[in-house]
Design an enzyme around this catalytic site. Sequence first.
Site, PDB file in Angstrom:
ATOM      1  N   CYS A 257       0.705  -1.273  -0.050  1.00 57.66           N
ATOM      2  CA  CYS A 257       0.016  -0.074  -0.126  1.00 57.66           C
ATOM      3  C   CYS A 257       0.948   1.203  -0.075  1.00 57.66           C
ATOM      4  O   CYS A 257       0.752   2.167  -1.017  1.00 57.66           O
ATOM      5  CB  CYS A 257      -0.943  -0.207   1.336  1.00 57.66           C
ATOM      6  SG  CYS A 257      -2.190  -1.237   1.129  1.00 57.66           S
TER       7      CYS A 257
HETATM    8  N1  NAD Z   1      -2.760  -6.221   1.889  1.00 64.22           N
HETATM    9  C1  NAD Z   1      -3.435  -5.184   2.496  1.00 64.22           C
HETATM   10  O1  NAD Z   1      -3.082  -4.760   3.497  1.00 64.22           O
HETATM   11  C2  NAD Z   1      -4.260  -4.313   1.485  1.00 64.22           C
HETATM   12  C3  NAD Z   1      -4.985  -3.207   2.486  1.00 64.22           C
HETATM   13  C4  NAD Z   1      -5.808  -2.561   1.647  1.00 64.22           C
HETATM   14  C5  NAD Z   1      -6.028  -2.726   0.267  1.00 64.22           C
HETATM   15  N2  NAD Z   1      -5.261  -3.477  -0.467  1.00 64.22           N
HETATM   16  C6  NAD Z   1      -5.531  -3.726  -1.879  1.00 64.22           C
HETATM   17  O2  NAD Z   1      -6.374  -4.767  -2.104  1.00 64.22           O
HETATM   18  C7  NAD Z   1      -6.004  -5.658  -3.480  1.00 64.22           C
HETATM   19  C8  NAD Z   1      -5.453  -6.651  -3.109  1.00 64.22           C
HETATM   20  O3  NAD Z   1      -4.485  -6.840  -2.317  1.00 64.22           O
HETATM   21  P1  NAD Z   1      -3.909  -8.030  -1.442  1.00 64.22           P
HETATM   22  O4  NAD Z   1      -3.021  -7.751  -0.617  1.00 64.22           O
HETATM   23  O5  NAD Z   1      -5.061  -8.996  -1.099  1.00 64.22           O
HETATM   24  O6  NAD Z   1      -3.157  -8.963  -2.508  1.00 64.22           O
HETATM   25  P2  NAD Z   1      -2.499 -10.410  -2.675  1.00 64.22           P
HETATM   26  O7  NAD Z   1      -1.498 -10.345  -3.434  1.00 64.22           O
HETATM   27  O8  NAD Z   1      -2.472 -10.942  -1.265  1.00 64.22           O
HETATM   28  O9  NAD Z   1      -3.641 -11.286  -3.263  1.00 64.22           O
HETATM   29  C9  NAD Z   1      -4.080 -11.143  -4.532  1.00 64.22           C
HETATM   30  C10 NAD Z   1      -4.590 -12.519  -4.954  1.00 64.22           C
HETATM   31  O10 NAD Z   1      -5.179 -12.465  -6.231  1.00 64.22           O
HETATM   32  C11 NAD Z   1      -4.884 -13.595  -7.251  1.00 64.22           C
HETATM   33  N3  NAD Z   1      -4.940 -13.279  -8.469  1.00 64.22           N
HETATM   34  C12 NAD Z   1      -4.236 -12.422  -9.218  1.00 64.22           C
HETATM   35  N4  NAD Z   1      -4.635 -12.087 -10.345  1.00 64.22           N
HETATM   36  C13 NAD Z   1      -5.924 -12.933 -10.341  1.00 64.22           C
HETATM   37  C14 NAD Z   1      -7.092 -13.114 -11.441  1.00 64.22           C
HETATM   38  N5  NAD Z   1      -7.143 -12.538 -12.601  1.00 64.22           N
HETATM   39  N6  NAD Z   1      -7.940 -14.016 -10.931  1.00 64.22           N
HETATM   40  C15 NAD Z   1      -7.912 -14.611  -9.814  1.00 64.22           C
HETATM   41  N7  NAD Z   1      -7.149 -14.273  -8.768  1.00 64.22           N
HETATM   42  C16 NAD Z   1      -6.067 -13.494  -9.122  1.00 64.22           C
HETATM   43  C17 NAD Z   1      -3.353 -14.017  -6.677  1.00 64.22           C
HETATM   44  O11 NAD Z   1      -3.189 -15.178  -6.822  1.00 64.22           O
HETATM   45  C18 NAD Z   1      -3.583 -13.461  -5.168  1.00 64.22           C
HETATM   46  O12 NAD Z   1      -3.776 -14.713  -4.111  1.00 64.22           O
HETATM   47  C19 NAD Z   1      -4.718  -4.547  -3.866  1.00 64.22           C
HETATM   48  O13 NAD Z   1      -5.256  -3.509  -4.917  1.00 64.22           O
HETATM   49  C20 NAD Z   1      -4.313  -3.811  -2.653  1.00 64.22           C
HETATM   50  O14 NAD Z   1      -3.718  -2.497  -3.064  1.00 64.22           O
HETATM   51  C21 NAD Z   1      -4.377  -4.439   0.285  1.00 64.22           C
END
Ligand code: NAD
Length: 401
Positions: A257
Amino acid sequence: MKVSIIGQGYVGLTIAVFAGEHHTVVGFDNNQIIVDALNSGKSHIEGIKSANLSQLITSGKYVATINATDIADSDVIVIAVPTPLTRDRKPDLTFVEAACKVIGENIKTPALIINESTSFPGTVRNLIKPMIEKYSGNSVEHLYAVSPERVDPGRSDWDQKNTPRLYAGLTPDASKAVREFYSTFCDNLVEVSSPEVAESAKLFENTFRQVNIALVNEFAQITHALGISVYETLDAAATKPYGFMKFMPSAGVGGHCIPVDPSYLAHTAAAVGVPATFIERANEVNLEMAKYVVDRVKADNGGTLNGKKAQVVGVAYKPNVADVRETPAEPVIEELKKAGAIVTWSDDLVSTWMGQGSTPLGGADIVVVVTLHAVTDAKKVLASAPYVFDATGKVTGAQSL
Ligand SMILES: NC(=O)c1ccc[n+]([C@@H]2O[C@H](COP(=O)([O-])OP(=O)(O)OC[C@H]3O[C@@H](n4cnc5c(N)ncnc54)[C@H](O)[C@@H]3O)[C@@H](O)[C@H]2O)c1
């Protein structure tokens, strides 16, 4: 309701487990290893207990899948895929686009589509909606909304239930539907007037952190030059009961983030012709901290680290998680190597990273602490090498920022 969540990472799995208490959840992810582990009841996310996951699986409330057709007939779809930066630090929406393709091709009945992935204002209106319509051949009219995720992995006092959740639909019907969905497992819903407000608020929240972290990182350099303690000075400033918020200096920022989201805001600023000077400079200051730390280590060790054995303690980007995305440990290691050191690393929560394993504490000439987990004993870290530089402010007796 049948709820399908695209992406089963930090955000998607967290939502899946909370929503699974009230709905039937399909967790779609394109990573077979993750899907297999989840279906065997193993959580890969801090804060999501495997026992909770197993319970949902046993009661038929949750299944993970790599098969896109399993999301058909969903009432609600949540997009929770990564939104990283390209090599030239521009928004990379390829994962969101891939999610839109899966939704467009497989959802043939009207559904509520919510984006939780962080992105710039206009993403739901100008990218997600038209793309899903394109892939579905305009065959179905969905409701579209955004509700930016605020999950803080590893944190237990604020979770999906009690963290205020922003939301907005593209239409009043979408706003109503998104409110009904989240109200089943969130206590505090905050409606805003448009998806663009919700998207911008999310970016501003993390930009606020990025800029303040950069400010305190710069301040740490000033206090060091003055020969005073940055920590004592911050504690002193924090006695003011209003108008001050304490941020801590560090070897830089990490995670998905803080180093990423401000660049999404800068991208929008450029698109509307407004300079984003704070964001750009804050980014630079935070990135430069790794070099500053290693320069300090060098200065304390006779001006050279040539041939010295250095061990970096804590490679996760923050305490108490195993997440190494964008970790400041990486540039610190690079700088140590550039200075001629032979570098190993040790992390009680990360076993392998960048093809190397965590090494036990000890045997180094120099230790640089980038992240200190609660399970890591600060006294043992201090005793593990003749010289210890601590960028966390938690290792009493070490050299510090
Ligand atoms: N991690 C955090 O603390 C956090 C907090 C707030 C917002 N976010 C936002 O949330 C979103 C997701 O972040 P995250 O941390 O959960 O990411 P992550 O990498 O932990 O998880 C994403 C998942 O999506 C899967 N993926 C990717 N492309 C895909 C597709 N086309 N179809 C199906 N699955 C797919 C990946 O295999 C992975 O398991 C991002 O935009 C991030 O900026 C994250």
